[in-house]
Design an enzyme around this catalytic site. Structure first.
Site, PDB file in Angstrom:
ATOM      1  N   SER A  34       0.822  -1.222   0.000  1.00  0.00           N
ATOM      2  CA  SER A  34       0.000   0.000   0.000  1.00  0.00           C
ATOM      3  C   SER A  34       0.848   1.261   0.000  1.00  0.00           C
ATOM      4  O   SER A  34       1.663   1.467   0.902  1.00  0.00           O
ATOM      5  CB  SER A  34      -0.894   0.040   1.245  1.00  0.00           C
ATOM      6  OG  SER A  34      -1.755  -1.040   1.274  1.00  0.00           O
ATOM      7  N   HIS A  65      -3.376   0.624  -4.709  1.00  0.00           N
ATOM      8  CA  HIS A  65      -2.818  -0.543  -5.390  1.00  0.00           C
ATOM      9  C   HIS A  65      -3.139  -0.414  -6.875  1.00  0.00           C
ATOM     10  O   HIS A  65      -4.303  -0.519  -7.276  1.00  0.00           O
ATOM     11  CB  HIS A  65      -3.425  -1.841  -4.833  1.00  0.00           C
ATOM     12  CG  HIS A  65      -2.938  -2.164  -3.461  1.00  0.00           C
ATOM     13  ND1 HIS A  65      -1.951  -3.086  -3.228  1.00  0.00           N
ATOM     14  CD2 HIS A  65      -3.276  -1.651  -2.256  1.00  0.00           C
ATOM     15  CE1 HIS A  65      -1.719  -3.140  -1.923  1.00  0.00           C
ATOM     16  NE2 HIS A  65      -2.504  -2.284  -1.315  1.00  0.00           N
ATOM     17  N   HIS A  87      -5.619  -8.820  -1.054  1.00  0.00           N
ATOM     18  CA  HIS A  87      -5.627  -9.210   0.354  1.00  0.00           C
ATOM     19  C   HIS A  87      -6.765 -10.192   0.592  1.00  0.00           C
ATOM     20  O   HIS A  87      -7.798 -10.151  -0.089  1.00  0.00           O
ATOM     21  CB  HIS A  87      -5.836  -7.987   1.244  1.00  0.00           C
ATOM     22  CG  HIS A  87      -4.885  -6.859   0.975  1.00  0.00           C
ATOM     23  ND1 HIS A  87      -5.049  -6.011  -0.092  1.00  0.00           N
ATOM     24  CD2 HIS A  87      -3.758  -6.475   1.607  1.00  0.00           C
ATOM     25  CE1 HIS A  87      -4.054  -5.131  -0.087  1.00  0.00           C
ATOM     26  NE2 HIS A  87      -3.254  -5.393   0.921  1.00  0.00           N
ATOM     27  N   TYR A  89      -8.866 -10.096   2.890  1.00  0.00           N
ATOM     28  CA  TYR A  89     -10.123  -9.426   3.290  1.00  0.00           C
ATOM     29  C   TYR A  89     -10.966  -8.976   2.097  1.00  0.00           C
ATOM     30  O   TYR A  89     -12.109  -8.567   2.264  1.00  0.00           O
ATOM     31  CB  TYR A  89      -9.841  -8.234   4.235  1.00  0.00           C
ATOM     32  CG  TYR A  89      -9.012  -7.119   3.638  1.00  0.00           C
ATOM     33  CD1 TYR A  89      -9.511  -6.259   2.662  1.00  0.00           C
ATOM     34  CD2 TYR A  89      -7.701  -6.913   4.064  1.00  0.00           C
ATOM     35  CE1 TYR A  89      -8.755  -5.246   2.125  1.00  0.00           C
ATOM     36  CE2 TYR A  89      -6.928  -5.895   3.546  1.00  0.00           C
ATOM     37  CZ  TYR A  89      -7.463  -5.067   2.572  1.00  0.00           C
ATOM     38  OH  TYR A  89      -6.704  -4.062   2.035  1.00  0.00           O
ATOM     39  N   GLU A  90     -10.381  -9.046   0.892  1.00  0.00           N
ATOM     40  CA  GLU A  90     -11.178  -8.663  -0.273  1.00  0.00           C
ATOM     41  C   GLU A  90     -12.164  -9.774  -0.646  1.00  0.00           C
ATOM     42  O   GLU A  90     -12.964  -9.615  -1.556  1.00  0.00           O
ATOM     43  CB  GLU A  90     -10.252  -8.288  -1.434  1.00  0.00           C
ATOM     44  CG  GLU A  90      -9.494  -6.997  -1.115  1.00  0.00           C
ATOM     45  CD  GLU A  90      -8.501  -6.567  -2.181  1.00  0.00           C
ATOM     46  OE1 GLU A  90      -8.951  -6.213  -3.283  1.00  0.00           O
ATOM     47  OE2 GLU A  90      -7.283  -6.592  -1.913  1.00  0.00           O
ATOM     48  N   ALA A 117       2.844  -2.008   4.073  1.00  0.00           N
ATOM     49  CA  ALA A 117       2.657  -0.946   5.059  1.00  0.00           C
ATOM     50  C   ALA A 117       2.213  -1.630   6.344  1.00  0.00           C
ATOM     51  O   ALA A 117       1.406  -2.557   6.304  1.00  0.00           O
ATOM     52  CB  ALA A 117       1.595   0.024   4.574  1.00  0.00           C
ATOM     53  N   MET A 218      -1.887  -6.515   7.154  1.00  0.00           N
ATOM     54  CA  MET A 218      -2.950  -7.388   6.643  1.00  0.00           C
ATOM     55  C   MET A 218      -2.497  -8.159   5.404  1.00  0.00           C
ATOM     56  O   MET A 218      -3.322  -8.509   4.551  1.00  0.00           O
ATOM     57  CB  MET A 218      -4.183  -6.547   6.314  1.00  0.00           C
ATOM     58  CG  MET A 218      -4.675  -5.703   7.471  1.00  0.00           C
ATOM     59  SD  MET A 218      -6.022  -4.626   6.981  1.00  0.00           S
ATOM     60  CE  MET A 218      -6.163  -3.566   8.432  1.00  0.00           C
ATOM     61  N   SER A 219      -1.195  -8.406   5.283  1.00  0.00           N
ATOM     62  CA  SER A 219      -0.727  -9.060   4.051  1.00  0.00           C
ATOM     63  C   SER A 219       0.511  -9.890   4.346  1.00  0.00           C
ATOM     64  O   SER A 219       0.750 -10.289   5.479  1.00  0.00           O
ATOM     65  CB  SER A 219      -0.393  -7.980   3.003  1.00  0.00           C
ATOM     66  OG  SER A 219       0.720  -7.219   3.427  1.00  0.00           O
ATOM     67  N   ASN A 242       2.157   4.006  10.646  1.00  0.00           N
ATOM     68  CA  ASN A 242       1.458   4.612  11.791  1.00  0.00           C
ATOM     69  C   ASN A 242       1.872   3.902  13.068  1.00  0.00           C
ATOM     70  O   ASN A 242       2.337   2.770  13.024  1.00  0.00           O
ATOM     71  CB  ASN A 242      -0.066   4.493  11.603  1.00  0.00           C
ATOM     72  CG  ASN A 242      -0.493   3.041  11.414  1.00  0.00           C
ATOM     73  OD1 ASN A 242      -0.262   2.451  10.361  1.00  0.00           O
ATOM     74  ND2 ASN A 242      -1.080   2.469  12.431  1.00  0.00           N
ATOM     75  N   HIS A 254      -6.743   4.618   6.531  1.00  0.00           N
ATOM     76  CA  HIS A 254      -6.041   4.183   5.323  1.00  0.00           C
ATOM     77  C   HIS A 254      -5.306   5.368   4.676  1.00  0.00           C
ATOM     78  O   HIS A 254      -4.236   5.207   4.089  1.00  0.00           O
ATOM     79  CB  HIS A 254      -7.033   3.546   4.347  1.00  0.00           C
ATOM     80  CG  HIS A 254      -6.383   2.904   3.158  1.00  0.00           C
ATOM     81  ND1 HIS A 254      -5.431   1.896   3.280  1.00  0.00           N
ATOM     82  CD2 HIS A 254      -6.508   3.127   1.817  1.00  0.00           C
ATOM     83  CE1 HIS A 254      -5.020   1.534   2.066  1.00  0.00           C
ATOM     84  NE2 HIS A 254      -5.652   2.265   1.172  1.00  0.00           N
TER      85      HIS A 254
HETATM   86  N1  HPA Z   1      -2.894  -2.271  11.445  1.00  0.00           N
HETATM   87  C1  HPA Z   1      -3.062  -3.195  10.484  1.00  0.00           C
HETATM   88  N2  HPA Z   1      -2.637  -3.041   9.253  1.00  0.00           N
HETATM   89  C2  HPA Z   1      -1.978  -1.913   8.948  1.00  0.00           C
HETATM   90  C3  HPA Z   1      -1.766  -0.909   9.901  1.00  0.00           C
HETATM   91  C4  HPA Z   1      -2.259  -1.094  11.231  1.00  0.00           C
HETATM   92  O1  HPA Z   1      -2.104  -0.248  12.127  1.00  0.00           O
HETATM   93  N3  HPA Z   1      -1.082   0.093   9.282  1.00  0.00           N
HETATM   94  C5  HPA Z   1      -0.881  -0.327   7.998  1.00  0.00           C
HETATM   95  N4  HPA Z   1      -1.428  -1.540   7.800  1.00  0.00           N
END
Ligand code: HPA
Length: 279
Positions: A34, A65, A87, A89-90, A117, A218-219, A242, A254
């Site tokens: 991402s 993406h 991902h 979750y899609e 990310a 998440m990947s 973050n 996001h």
């Molecule tokens: N949590 C989960 N997935 C993420 C995060 C997060 O804080 N930041 C970027 N992808």
């Protein structure tokens, strides 16, 4: 695309479709996460293939993406770059999430460089940092969604693959050297892969910290699991987008993840280019 397990014939159909579109023979596969896709823009002599033009290939619906393969040269190394990934979750199966890695293996790719990310759980990490992934926690796999569930593809790897060195030690050393040479701070740690798409609660995060995770995303974990099954060597780097919200006083969005990519990309590009030139 609805069947949960892809067959070798379906994987080879994609590999053949790629071979029909390029005469280049990539040795290194790269997955750009991402907000990190712009590295693909500097690939030389690129053959570009939109995912939508490949049979069986999963197309991401997520902003940030791009959704194309870029095949060409980076630092004189023949690379196949995935600009964007899908991902779990899609709503697609783990077999579909990891199809690109299977295709890379059928194309003869030996090394996978995977980026993502991630949110920092380790309090020493700051947004914008890079983290070398030294190991991962496969929570989604532990919950019953390991990408290797289903008939084993014996031609590609064993039923019970070893995961003791999921992230290649020699490649990790190259990344450390590359970061040092370019004055880039490279944190190190354990990545935990969750399914998402909701971000974590503060209680989730306190639990993950106790479990030994330094960064959360998440990947990556499914792709790395399949890469190791097929004997592909892996280098993984997270861009810390973050600080995970352990105290419940801030929110994760996001947009924040994509914005952090702008700070991360120049550093990531230096390290990845330097690793490629050292290979
Ligand atoms: N949590 C989960 N997935 C993420 C995060 C997060 O804080 N930041 C970027 N992808």
């Amino acid at each position: 695309m609805n069947q949960p397990f892809l067959t070798l014939a379906q994987i080879d159909e994609v590999a053949d479709a790629i071979r029909a579109r390029t005469s280049q023979q990539p040795r290194i596969g790269m997955i750009l996460g991402s907000g990190l896709g712009s590295l693909a823009d500097s690939v030389q002599s690129p053959d570009v293939i939109p995912y939508s033009e490949l049979p069986n290939w999963p197309v991401s619906t997520v902003f940030g993406h791009v959704g194309q393969l870029v095949i060409g040269a980076l630092e004189n190394q023949p690379v196949l770059v995935m600009q964007g990934r899908v991902h779990f979750y899609e709503g697609i199966s783990m077999s579909q999430v990891t199809l690109p890695v299977r295709v890379m293996q059928r194309l003869g790719i030996e090394i996978l460089i995977v980026t993502n990310a991630a949110g920092a759980i380790n309090p020493d990490f700051e947004p914008g940092d890079l983290m070398l992934i030294t190991d991962h926690l496969n929570f989604v796999g532990m919950a019953g969604f390991n990408p290797l569930i289903g008939p084993n593809l014996d031609e590609l790897g064993p039923r019970f693959p070893d995961m003791s060195q999921a992230y290649d030690r020699a490649l990790n050393d190259l990344a450390r050297k590359a970061a040092r040479e370019h004055g880039v701070l490279l944190q190190e740690g354990v990545y935990v892969g969750l399914s998402g798409p909701s971000f974590e609660t503060p209680a989730d995060l306190r639990f993950l910290r106790t479990a030994g995770a330094d960064a959360v995303g998440m990947s990556t974990v499914p792709e790395v699991t399949v890469a190791r099954h097929g004997g592909t060597r892996v280098l993984g780097i997270s861009g810390i987008s973050n600080k995970a919200n352990l105290d419940g006083n801030t929110m994760t969005t996001h947009e924040e993840v994509i914005e952090a990519g702008r700070v991360i990309v120049p550093k990531l590009e230096k390290v990845v280019r330097s690793v490629l030139s050292l290979l």
